[in-house]
Design an enzyme around this catalytic site. Sequence first.
Site, PDB file in Angstrom:
ATOM      1  N   ASN A 133       0.877  -1.176  -0.007  1.00  0.00           N
ATOM      2  CA  ASN A 133      -0.027  -0.011   0.023  1.00  0.00           C
ATOM      3  C   ASN A 133       0.910   1.280   0.068  1.00  0.00           C
ATOM      4  O   ASN A 133       2.093   0.992   0.010  1.00  0.00           O
ATOM      5  CB  ASN A 133      -0.868   0.152   1.231  1.00  0.00           C
ATOM      6  CG  ASN A 133      -0.243   0.044   2.670  1.00  0.00           C
ATOM      7  OD1 ASN A 133       0.509   1.045   2.757  1.00  0.00           O
ATOM      8  ND2 ASN A 133      -0.588  -0.815   3.284  1.00  0.00           N
ATOM      9  N   ASP A 179       1.415  -8.138   1.334  1.00  0.00           N
ATOM     10  CA  ASP A 179       2.137  -7.168   1.957  1.00  0.00           C
ATOM     11  C   ASP A 179       2.470  -7.398   3.406  1.00  0.00           C
ATOM     12  O   ASP A 179       3.666  -7.630   3.884  1.00  0.00           O
ATOM     13  CB  ASP A 179       1.375  -5.805   1.817  1.00  0.00           C
ATOM     14  CG  ASP A 179       2.068  -4.736   2.498  1.00  0.00           C
ATOM     15  OD1 ASP A 179       3.318  -4.586   2.414  1.00  0.00           O
ATOM     16  OD2 ASP A 179       1.582  -3.541   2.896  1.00  0.00           O
TER      17      ASP A 179
END
Length: 177
Positions: free
Chosen positions: A27, A37
């Site tokens: 992000n 992530d």
Amino acid sequence: MTGEELITIVRGDITDERVDAIVNAANSSLLGGGGVDGAIHRRGGPAILEATRELRATTLPDGLPTGQAVATTAGDLPATWVIHTVGPVWSASEDRTPLLQNAYRSSVRVARELGARTMAFPAISAGVYGWPLEDAARIAVSTVRAVLSSGVGSVEHVRFVLFNDDALAAFRAAAGE
């Protein structure tokens, strides 16, 4: 060598990949999140978070723009670098395809700048960002093929590492396998 020979598609956990560079579907904050992530940050350990905090404190105070890429250490991962890229959130009312293409292009460009020969990609934007899987796969495979077919740079092999059977099937179909 053709673009097809430079790309493989496998099912697996990207944090297990022994490649020069693992691409993180990050992000814009670069400070960790969910999905790929979160897995990369957890498995890579505190060195990745330290590196991304340094980027935020210096060159990227507002975060990483969508479609761009930046590299950090891979920490405890079996890779040398993590290339963080921000894919776009899918929209039914706006074509964001160029941003998704640029996330792949920027990642390969950064890998080339690092001298990486091998890299592994997840399905960028196809998770929580909601991009329809078949379309995300088509864009990913066609964009990476086009970049690799230019023959410029160090990258010799790209592996798409997909976490489930649906993603694996979509990417294999997009690659004509």
